[in-house]
Scaffold this motif. Structure first.
Motif, PDB file in Angstrom:
ATOM      1  N   ARG A  46       0.832  -1.210   0.000  1.00 39.73           N
ATOM      2  CA  ARG A  46       0.000   0.000   0.000  1.00 39.73           C
ATOM      3  C   ARG A  46       0.864   1.257   0.000  1.00 39.73           C
ATOM      4  NH1 ARG A  46      -3.084  -2.945   4.051  1.00 39.73           N
ATOM      5  NH2 ARG A  46      -2.204  -1.590   5.649  1.00 39.73           N
ATOM      6  N   ALA A  47       1.909   1.275   0.831  1.00 37.25           N
ATOM      7  CA  ALA A  47       2.782   2.446   0.932  1.00 37.25           C
ATOM      8  C   ALA A  47       3.529   2.696  -0.378  1.00 37.25           C
ATOM      9  CB  ALA A  47       3.768   2.265   2.081  1.00 37.25           C
ATOM     10  N   SER A  48       4.065   1.640  -0.964  1.00 37.61           N
ATOM     11  CA  SER A  48       4.797   1.783  -2.227  1.00 37.61           C
ATOM     12  C   SER A  48       3.869   2.229  -3.348  1.00 37.61           C
ATOM     13  CB  SER A  48       5.479   0.467  -2.595  1.00 37.61           C
ATOM     14  OG  SER A  48       6.433   0.125  -1.615  1.00 37.61           O
ATOM     15  N   ALA A  49       2.659   1.688  -3.361  1.00 37.08           N
ATOM     16  CA  ALA A  49       1.685   2.074  -4.386  1.00 37.08           C
ATOM     17  C   ALA A  49       1.273   3.533  -4.218  1.00 37.08           C
ATOM     18  CB  ALA A  49       0.462   1.163  -4.323  1.00 37.08           C
ATOM     19  N   GLN A  81       6.737   6.347   4.644  1.00 39.25           N
ATOM     20  CA  GLN A  81       6.373   6.681   3.270  1.00 39.25           C
ATOM     21  C   GLN A  81       5.120   7.547   3.236  1.00 39.25           C
ATOM     22  OE1 GLN A  81       6.427   2.784   1.300  1.00 39.25           O
ATOM     23  NE2 GLN A  81       8.182   3.507   0.135  1.00 39.25           N
ATOM     24  N   ALA A  82       4.167   7.266   4.119  1.00 36.26           N
ATOM     25  CA  ALA A  82       2.948   8.084   4.173  1.00 36.26           C
ATOM     26  C   ALA A  82       3.285   9.525   4.546  1.00 36.26           C
ATOM     27  CB  ALA A  82       1.960   7.481   5.171  1.00 36.26           C
ATOM     28  N   VAL A  83       4.140   9.686   5.534  1.00 36.14           N
ATOM     29  CA  VAL A  83       4.551  11.032   5.960  1.00 36.14           C
ATOM     30  C   VAL A  83       5.252  11.758   4.816  1.00 36.14           C
ATOM     31  CG1 VAL A  83       6.158  12.279   7.469  1.00 36.14           C
ATOM     32  CG2 VAL A  83       4.664  10.519   8.426  1.00 36.14           C
ATOM     33  N   LEU A  84       6.140  11.078   4.118  1.00 39.96           N
ATOM     34  CA  LEU A  84       6.883  11.706   3.026  1.00 39.96           C
ATOM     35  C   LEU A  84       5.956  12.149   1.891  1.00 39.96           C
ATOM     36  CD1 LEU A  84      10.033   9.414   2.937  1.00 39.96           C
ATOM     37  CD2 LEU A  84       9.824  11.710   3.925  1.00 39.96           C
ATOM     38  N   VAL A  85       4.968  11.326   1.582  1.00 47.04           N
ATOM     39  CA  VAL A  85       4.009  11.705   0.538  1.00 47.04           C
ATOM     40  C   VAL A  85       3.213  12.924   0.982  1.00 47.04           C
ATOM     41  CG1 VAL A  85       1.912  10.988  -0.687  1.00 47.04           C
ATOM     42  CG2 VAL A  85       3.855   9.427  -0.532  1.00 47.04           C
ATOM     43  N   LEU A  86       2.749  12.932   2.235  1.00 52.51           N
ATOM     44  CA  LEU A  86       1.977  14.073   2.721  1.00 52.51           C
ATOM     45  C   LEU A  86       2.825  15.338   2.756  1.00 52.51           C
ATOM     46  CD1 LEU A  86      -0.135  12.276   5.431  1.00 52.51           C
ATOM     47  CD2 LEU A  86      -0.961  13.279   3.290  1.00 52.51           C
ATOM     48  N   GLU A  87       4.099  15.188   3.057  1.00 49.83           N
ATOM     49  CA  GLU A  87       5.005  16.342   2.999  1.00 49.83           C
ATOM     50  C   GLU A  87       5.051  16.899   1.581  1.00 49.83           C
ATOM     51  OE1 GLU A  87       9.655  17.598   3.847  1.00 49.83           O
ATOM     52  OE2 GLU A  87       9.045  15.521   4.134  1.00 49.83           O
ATOM     53  N   GLU A  88       5.150  16.028   0.595  1.00 48.65           N
ATOM     54  CA  GLU A  88       5.180  16.462  -0.799  1.00 48.65           C
ATOM     55  C   GLU A  88       3.854  17.093  -1.213  1.00 48.65           C
ATOM     56  OE1 GLU A  88       6.662  13.579  -3.591  1.00 48.65           O
ATOM     57  OE2 GLU A  88       8.156  12.863  -2.155  1.00 48.65           O
TER      58      GLU A  88
END
Length: 126
Positions: A46-49, A81-88
Motif C-alpha cells: 500500500r505504501a509503495s503504491a 512513506q505516508a509522511v513523506l508523501v503528505l510532505e510532498e
C-alpha cells in the motif's frame, strides 16, 4: 509491471509498485492498478503504491486518502512513506495535521523526525 501488482507474492507486488514509481508511467491502466494497490493487504505494498501513484499523478485528491491511511500502519517504513508523501502534497494535507502531529510526538523515531519536517512544510514554515 502493472500486472505484477496483482501477483500472489507480496514482495513481487511491493517491488512492482516501486518499479512503477521509478518509471512514473502514468497510463490510465497503471494509475488504476496503483490506486487499487493502495488497498492491498500488505502495508508495504500500500505504501509503495501510494508513493508511485503520487509520482505518476501528483493528484492530491487521488493520493491523500491513501497516504492518510498509511499514517496508522503498524510497519514503520509504511508510516514513513505516508509522511513523506503528505510532505510532498504540502498544504493539501492541512486537514490531517493532528494525525501527523501524533507521529511527531515520539522524539526517538525516524518517523517522528520526518513528521516534524512534514508539519513545517505543510504549514509553510520552511
Amino acid at each position: 509491471l502493472g500486472q505484477l501488482l496483482s501477483d500472489a507474492d507480496v514482495e513481487i507486488r511491493r517491488r512492482a509498485a516501486l518499479g512503477l514509481d521509478e518509471l512514473a508511467q502514468a497510463t490510465d491502466e497503471t494509475i488504476f492498478r496503483l490506486a487499487t494497490a493502495t488497498h492491498d493487504e500488505s502495508e508495504l505494498v500500500r505504501a509503495s503504491a501510494t508513493q508511485a501513484l503520487w509520482s505518476a499523478t501528483a493528484d492530491p485528491d487521488l493520493v491523500t486518502p491513501a497516504a492518510v491511511r498509511g499514517l496508522t500502519a503498524e510497519d514503520r517504513e509504511a508510516r514513513m512513506q505516508a509522511v513523506l508523501v503528505l510532505e510532498e502534497i504540502g498544504k493539501g494535507a492541512l486537514p490531517w495535521l493532528s494525525e501527523i502531529e501524533s507521529l511527531a510526538a515520539d522524539d526517538r523515531s525516524h518517523v517522528a523526525r520526518a513528521a516534524r519536517r512534514a508539519l513545517r512544510a505543510i504549514r509553510g514554515d520552511e
